[in-house]
Every structure is written in C-alpha cells, then in structure tokens.
Design an enzyme around this catalytic site. Structure first.
Site, PDB file in Angstrom:
ATOM      1  N   TRP A  12       0.875  -1.205   0.089  1.00 21.03           N
ATOM      2  CA  TRP A  12      -0.091   0.138   0.156  1.00 21.03           C
ATOM      3  C   TRP A  12       0.934   1.001  -0.093  1.00 21.03           C
ATOM      4  CZ3 TRP A  12      -4.139   2.418  -0.701  1.00 21.03           C
ATOM      5  CH2 TRP A  12      -4.895   3.553   0.111  1.00 21.03           C
ATOM      6  N   SER A  58       0.944   4.373   0.836  1.00 23.41           N
ATOM      7  CA  SER A  58       0.158   4.983   1.838  1.00 23.41           C
ATOM      8  C   SER A  58       0.453   6.537   1.704  1.00 23.41           C
ATOM      9  CB  SER A  58       0.240   4.705   3.280  1.00 23.41           C
ATOM     10  OG  SER A  58      -0.083   5.545   3.976  1.00 23.41           O
ATOM     11  N   GLY A  59      -0.708   7.298   1.449  1.00 17.90           N
ATOM     12  CA  GLY A  59      -0.602   8.802   1.548  1.00 17.90           C
ATOM     13  C   GLY A  59      -0.072   9.380   2.837  1.00 17.90           C
ATOM     14  N   PHE A  60      -0.834   8.501   3.810  1.00 15.85           N
ATOM     15  CA  PHE A  60      -0.329   9.043   5.288  1.00 15.85           C
ATOM     16  C   PHE A  60       1.165   8.625   5.614  1.00 15.85           C
ATOM     17  CE2 PHE A  60       0.100   7.645   9.710  1.00 15.85           C
ATOM     18  CZ  PHE A  60      -0.464   8.555  10.486  1.00 15.85           C
ATOM     19  N   ASP A  65      -1.158  14.399   6.906  1.00 13.68           N
ATOM     20  CA  ASP A  65      -1.714  14.010   5.609  1.00 13.68           C
ATOM     21  C   ASP A  65      -3.048  14.738   5.338  1.00 13.68           C
ATOM     22  OD1 ASP A  65      -2.336  12.108   3.577  1.00 13.68           O
ATOM     23  OD2 ASP A  65      -3.328  10.795   5.030  1.00 13.68           O
ATOM     24  N   ARG A 120     -13.302   4.753  -2.939  1.00 14.78           N
ATOM     25  CA  ARG A 120     -13.299   4.829  -1.331  1.00 14.78           C
ATOM     26  C   ARG A 120     -14.292   5.713  -0.950  1.00 14.78           C
ATOM     27  NH1 ARG A 120      -7.849   6.064   1.886  1.00 14.78           N
ATOM     28  NH2 ARG A 120      -8.685   7.119   3.884  1.00 14.78           N
ATOM     29  N   HIS A 168     -14.202   2.829   4.605  1.00 16.07           N
ATOM     30  CA  HIS A 168     -13.260   3.179   5.778  1.00 16.07           C
ATOM     31  C   HIS A 168     -14.206   3.620   7.099  1.00 16.07           C
ATOM     32  CE1 HIS A 168      -9.394   3.800   7.483  1.00 16.07           C
ATOM     33  NE2 HIS A 168      -9.364   5.084   7.155  1.00 16.07           N
TER      34      HIS A 168
HETATM   35  C1  SPV Z   1      -3.161   5.806   4.349  1.00 11.72           C
HETATM   36  O1  SPV Z   1      -2.542   4.828   4.961  1.00 11.72           O
HETATM   37  O2  SPV Z   1      -2.652   6.878   3.754  1.00 11.72           O
HETATM   38  C2  SPV Z   1      -5.005   6.017   4.313  1.00 11.72           C
HETATM   39  C3  SPV Z   1      -5.195   5.155   5.312  1.00 11.72           C
HETATM   40  O3  SPV Z   1      -5.452   6.331   3.707  1.00 11.72           O
HETATM   41  S1  SPV Z   1      -6.022   6.340   6.894  1.00 11.72           S
HETATM   42  O4  SPV Z   1      -4.865   7.065   7.060  1.00 11.72           O
HETATM   43  O5  SPV Z   1      -6.236   5.292   8.188  1.00 11.72           O
HETATM   44  O6  SPV Z   1      -6.995   7.030   6.252  1.00 11.72           O
HETATM   45 MG    MG Z   2      -4.365   7.789   2.619  1.00  7.41          MG
END
Ligand code: SPV
Ligand code: MG
Length: 290
Positions: free
Chosen positions: A40, A42-44, A54, A155, A186
């Site tokens: 993944w 991930s943006g976060f 984020d 999503r 989510h």
């Molecule tokens: C990410 O991991 O960037 C997500 C998941 O989008 S969350 O941060 O939980 O929204």
């Molecule tokens: Mg994200």
C-alpha cells in the site's frame, strides 16, 4: 503475468489478500520478505516520512516518485493511495496514466474534496464530493487505464464524515455503476461494528476493501467470515513500526551517552547490505571492473 494480474489471481485463490503499507523501497522489501501479497503506497505514510500531516500537502510528484522507487525494488503489486486523485476528473486522467506507468497495479481514489483531511483525526473537517462528480472521476479512471487488470478502487468516506450507513451504501452502489472494481469502506470507530454492519448490508456486485487502522481487533478469520471483503490494507503500520524503533533507539543513545547498548538490538550492517543487494554489486564488480 503482470503484477496487477497476479493481485487479482491471488484474491481469487485465497479469498483475502494482505496488503502492507510501505513508505519507501526498504519498507517495501521488508514487507515482501515477510510474506505480504502486496504493498500500500500510503499517503499517510509518505506524508509522515516528510514530517507532514496527511492533508494534500505532499505533491503528486513526491508520492509518484516513491511509487516508482518502490516498484523498482520489489516484485509485489502496488496499491497506490492517490487520495482525491489530485483534482477533478481531468486531473484523474493524468494521475492514472502516471501511476500506471510508474508501476502501480491498483489505485484507491476517495470521495472527499481537495484538499483532503486525514481520515482518523478527531473532529476532522470531512467534506465529500457530490456523488455525480465523484462518479465522473471513477469513469475517467476506468476509461484511462491501459491494463484491464489494473484495479480502480473507489473509497467512500461517508462513515468517516458521519453521514451513516445508508449514505455509504448509496455512494458505494453509485461508484460500482461508474465502473469501480472494488469499494473501500473506511471507518474510524474504535471497534469494527460499522464495518461489520456495512459488509452485511452490502449486496453490490464487487468485493470490499478495508483498512483496519482504528479497529485493530478485527482479524483475518473474522474478516473472511464477513464473506465479501477481499483485501485488508494495513494502512499505517510500516511508519509506526519504523518510528517506534527509531524513537526507542535514539532516546537510548542519548540516555546511555553512546551506542554501547543499542547496537545489539538493531539490524547489523551486514543485514542492511543484504537488503541493499550488495551481493549483486559484488558479482558485477567481479565481472565488469577491470
Ligand atoms: C493511508 O494510509 O494513507 C490511508 C489510510 O489512507 S488512513 O490514514 O487510515 O486513512
Ligand atoms: Mg491515505
């Protein structure tokens, strides 16, 4: 077989794929060695890597560069977190071209307005797009992909925004009509009740994806029992694990006035050499350096 095709095959074969968050090629290599089915982007995690929240602060180019770097060092399929798609449906066309070319096998695009606010924050300002506008973004993504196996995952943040299950179901159904291959639902509840309820109520023709960050107690066996979830994304575990290790080690060095205690508890330099594939360099040196 392309990584995207492998991801679809693995989902069909096992019924549930496990996708680990990666914020760097090194974290991706570690996830691959541990046995995950995919990564993944991930943006976060990439935001946190830059020390930033984020909230659409890192650019598409920064995230894309990381996806490209990860794709260069692993064979696992990459599920790219493209947030809101970096703009409207026109931006999405460009975004999909770039991510597919960078080596992603799937994208997750969320129905929030740009700039987005991170989902799990207490009292976040969560604004959703009009359903019609988001449908256009999904249609643009589906029309743009080159590989038919490339997954477009829609999503919905309806539960995150506090709009309830009926709105989440309506949105998810509309996104399937627009061509989404899967729906990511989510939730930021501390227990999995919202996800279990949504999953039981879901009668759509495509399977679901979940990100059990807020509700860690839902394990794979329970997820399989829900029957229509095919992908679990471990959304922030890579950066949290890395930050834990660095925080503990750095504090210990200051407390001890040196590295005499920590060096036994962290990976050896030889292990980092192995992860860097120094063996390949050694072989190339022997072959080509004269
Ligand atoms: C990410 O991991 O960037 C997500 C998941 O989008 S969350 O941060 O939980 O929204
Ligand atoms: Mg994200």
């Amino acid at each position: 077989m392309s990584p995207a095709k492998r991801l679809r095959a693995r989902m069909a074969e096992t019924g549930l794929v496990h996708i680990m968050a990666a914020h760097s090629p090194l974290s991706a290599i570690l996830a691959e060695e541990a046995g995950f089915d995919g990564l993944w982007a991930s943006g976060f995690e990439v935001s946190a890597l830059y020390g930033l929240p984020d909230m659409s602060l890192i650019s598409m180019t920064q995230h894309l560069d990381m996806v490209r770097a990860i794709a260069g060092r692993t064979t696992l399929p990459i599920v790219a977190d493209i947030d809101t798609g970096y703009g409207n449906a026109i931006n999405v066309i460009h975004t999909i071209r770039e991510y597919e070319r960078a080596g992603a096998s799937a994208v997750v695009i969320e129905d929030k307005s740009f700039p987005k606010v991170t989902s799990l924050i207490a009292d976040g300002r969560q604004e959703l797009l009009r359903i019609e506008e988001f449908r256009g973004k999904i249609e643009a993504a589906v029309a743009t992909r080159r590989d038919a196996n490339f997954l477009v995952i829609a999503r919905t943040e309806a539960l995150i925004a506090g709009h309830g299950e009926a709105e989440a179901l309506d949105r998810a159904k509309a996104y399937v009509e627009a061509g989404a291959d899967m729906i990511l639902i989510h939730s930021k509840r501390k227990d999995p009740s919202e996800i279990e309820s949504f999953s039981r109520a879901w009668t759509g023709s495509v399977p679901l994806v979940i990100v059990p960050n807020a509700y860690p107690d839902l394990d794979a066996e329970q997820v399989k029992a829900l029957r229509n979830i095919r992908m679990m994304i471990y959304g922030n575990y890579g950066i949290r694990a890395a930050a834990t290790a660095m925080q503990e080690t750095f504090r210990q060095i200051i407390a001890d006035g040196g590295v005499q205690n920590v060096h036994k508890d962290i990976l050896t330099v030889e292990e980092i050499f192995r992860l860097q594939r120094m063996d390949e360099v050694k072989a190339a040196e022997a072959r080509f350096l004269r």
